[in-house]
Design an enzyme around this catalytic site. Structure first.
Site, PDB file in Angstrom:
ATOM      1  N   ARG A 208       0.775  -1.276  -0.096  1.00  0.00           N
ATOM      2  CA  ARG A 208      -0.036   0.206  -0.047  1.00  0.00           C
ATOM      3  C   ARG A 208       0.793   1.194   0.093  1.00  0.00           C
ATOM      4  NH1 ARG A 208      -2.728  -3.408   3.832  1.00  0.00           N
ATOM      5  NH2 ARG A 208      -4.777  -3.869   3.227  1.00  0.00           N
ATOM      6  N   LYS A 249      -2.944  -1.478   8.145  1.00  0.00           N
ATOM      7  CA  LYS A 249      -4.150  -1.430   8.222  1.00  0.00           C
ATOM      8  C   LYS A 249      -4.908  -2.355   9.226  1.00  0.00           C
ATOM      9  CE  LYS A 249      -8.131  -0.516   4.895  1.00  0.00           C
ATOM     10  NZ  LYS A 249      -8.455  -0.455   3.561  1.00  0.00           N
ATOM     11  N   ARG A 330      -1.046  -1.125  -6.864  1.00  0.00           N
ATOM     12  CA  ARG A 330      -1.426  -2.323  -6.027  1.00  0.00           C
ATOM     13  C   ARG A 330      -2.644  -2.967  -6.834  1.00  0.00           C
ATOM     14  NH1 ARG A 330      -1.906  -4.207  -0.667  1.00  0.00           N
ATOM     15  NH2 ARG A 330      -3.813  -4.354   0.175  1.00  0.00           N
ATOM     16  N   HIS A 353      -4.465  -8.932   3.036  1.00  0.00           N
ATOM     17  CA  HIS A 353      -5.835  -8.781   3.002  1.00  0.00           C
ATOM     18  C   HIS A 353      -6.103  -9.996   4.149  1.00  0.00           C
ATOM     19  CE1 HIS A 353      -6.959  -6.960  -0.873  1.00  0.00           C
ATOM     20  NE2 HIS A 353      -6.648  -5.988  -0.046  1.00  0.00           N
ATOM     21  N   TYR A 363     -10.030  -5.658  -5.948  1.00  0.00           N
ATOM     22  CA  TYR A 363      -8.844  -5.450  -6.483  1.00  0.00           C
ATOM     23  C   TYR A 363      -8.419  -6.393  -7.849  1.00  0.00           C
ATOM     24  CZ  TYR A 363      -7.068  -2.795  -2.583  1.00  0.00           C
ATOM     25  OH  TYR A 363      -7.249  -1.864  -1.465  1.00  0.00           O
TER      26      TYR A 363
END
Length: 389
Positions: A208, A249, A330, A353, A363
């Site tokens: 990211r 994240k 990404r 993820h 994505y």
């Protein structure tokens, strides 16, 4: 014969200064011995009496009523000032911007006690013509939280915003992914620019942008750890981000990624170029240990990266730089691996993820099931740097 009111019962009188009728009622004394007086005002006797009745009804309901001129703007500003403690500065800035641009201009002048569900429905319907569904959800949430805070402080009886659902807004700009030919052109076109290593790393590892901006040299292992058991290839430890907490994240976003050969070469060049920047900056250099920094070592913000990214792409054939953002590198990483046959579960782990749902729905732009994994697959797609001996 009409009876006179008892002393202290209140009454109705004309206020010359305010040019309004004032209706009053005395409700006894508070614990300190101070008389409790409730008032209602109006341009006519009837209006003043009705206002007083409303105040008395609210008093019986146990509500300490706010001034009648307390507006939606007052409630939103109070929430922005005192209800957002602890938020990340960027989140706070976005919340303030959207509130001041979309909530206050449309509803701010409305008295909070007079705000109705119909007002909120009409406001959302109007905004739905120009805003995305996600933005509508945000501004509805901001108003809802502001009114909820006001209600908790007895400024209003109930929160009508909770009665309103968010309509479907305009479709947002769909995210894109580079094709192999475009990605190859971008890698070649970015050579020699300040963003070359950043673009190579983002496109070939799927990290990211918030993770790359926080990446430090002590989390980069360009020689790997050949003496470890088992031996470790060149890799980066994606353990931090530019979020306020410094964490990634999600928990699963904390990961260690093997580096494709092209990334290793680009990072060695970045290390050398940064050394020259440090010498040129001399005393102006600020040492933060960052892999990607300004010419004087300072951290980059999202705007810095986006601007430099588009500048690096401006001369790439077949690419309109203004239509692309760094985060789409990404997306491109995921699509290129998927097209190469890497399983969705493997891609999901590589991009950090927690499961495959986001990888699949957001994505991946091409869908083909099969084998292989991260750095090995990217070496197979792009090969090594053509200048590498």
């Amino acid at each position: 014969m009409a009876l006179r009111r008892s002393r202290g019962d209140g009454g109705l009188h004309w206020d010359e200064n305010r040019q309004r009728w004032i209706a009053t009622a005395n409700l006894g004394f508070d614990p300190s011995g101070k008389r409790i007086v409730k008032r209602g005002s109006g341009k006519t006797k009837t209006e003043a009496k009705n206002k007083l009745k409303e105040v008395l009804r609210d008093h019986e309901d146990g509500l300490a009523i706010a001034p009648t001129n307390y507006t939606v703007k007052d409630a939103v500003n109070d929430w922005l000032a005192y209800g957002l403690a602890g938020l990340d500065p960027s989140t706070l800035a976005t919340t303030t911007l959207l509130s001041e641009k979309h909530v206050i201009p449309s509803l701010g002048a409305r008295k909070l006690r007079d705000l109705s569900a119909e007002d909120v429905d009409r406001w959302l319907a109007t905004k739905a013509k120009t805003l995305s569904t996600r933005t509508l959800q945000s501004i509805h949430s901001y108003l809802n939280r502001a009114v909820k805070r006001a209600m908790a402080r007895d400024k209003v009886k109930r929160n009508v915003v909770e009665l309103c659902s968010v309509p479907q807004g305009r479709a947002g700009r769909p995210s894109k992914a580079l094709t192999f030919a475009q990605a190859d052109a971008v890698l070649r076109g970015a050579e020699g620019t300040s963003m070359h290593a950043y673009i190579v790393l983002a496109l070939l590892t799927g990290a990211r942008t918030e993770e790359l901006r926080a990446l430090t040299w002590d989390h980069v292992f360009l020689k790997g750890k050949p003496d470890a058991d088992p031996a470790q290839p060149p890799h980066i430890a994606v353990w931090r981000s530019v979020r306020k907490s410094g964490d990634t994240k999600t928990r699963k976003s904390r990961r260690t990624l093997a580096l494709p050969a092209r990334c290793v070469d680009a990072l060695w060049q970045q290390f050398e170029d940064q050394g020259w920047d440090r010498l040129a900056a001399d005393e102006k250099w600020e040492e933060h240990g960052l892999v990607f920094s300004s010419a004087v070592g300072k951290p980059l913000d999202a705007a810095n990266v986006r601007r430099a990214f588009r500048q690096a792409l401006k001369d790439v054939d077949g690419i309109d730089a203004d239509e692309w953002t760094p985060r789409e590198l990404r997306h491109s990483f995921v699509s290129l691996l998927s097209d190469r046959g890497v399983p969705l579960e493997v891609i999901s782990r590589l991009v950090g993820h927690s499961g495959t749902a986001v990888t699949e729905e957001v994505y991946r732009k091409q869908i083909r099931p099969v084998i292989q994994t991260g750095a090995v697959a990217m070496d197979g797609i792009f090969g090594t740097d053509p200048r590498r001996p």
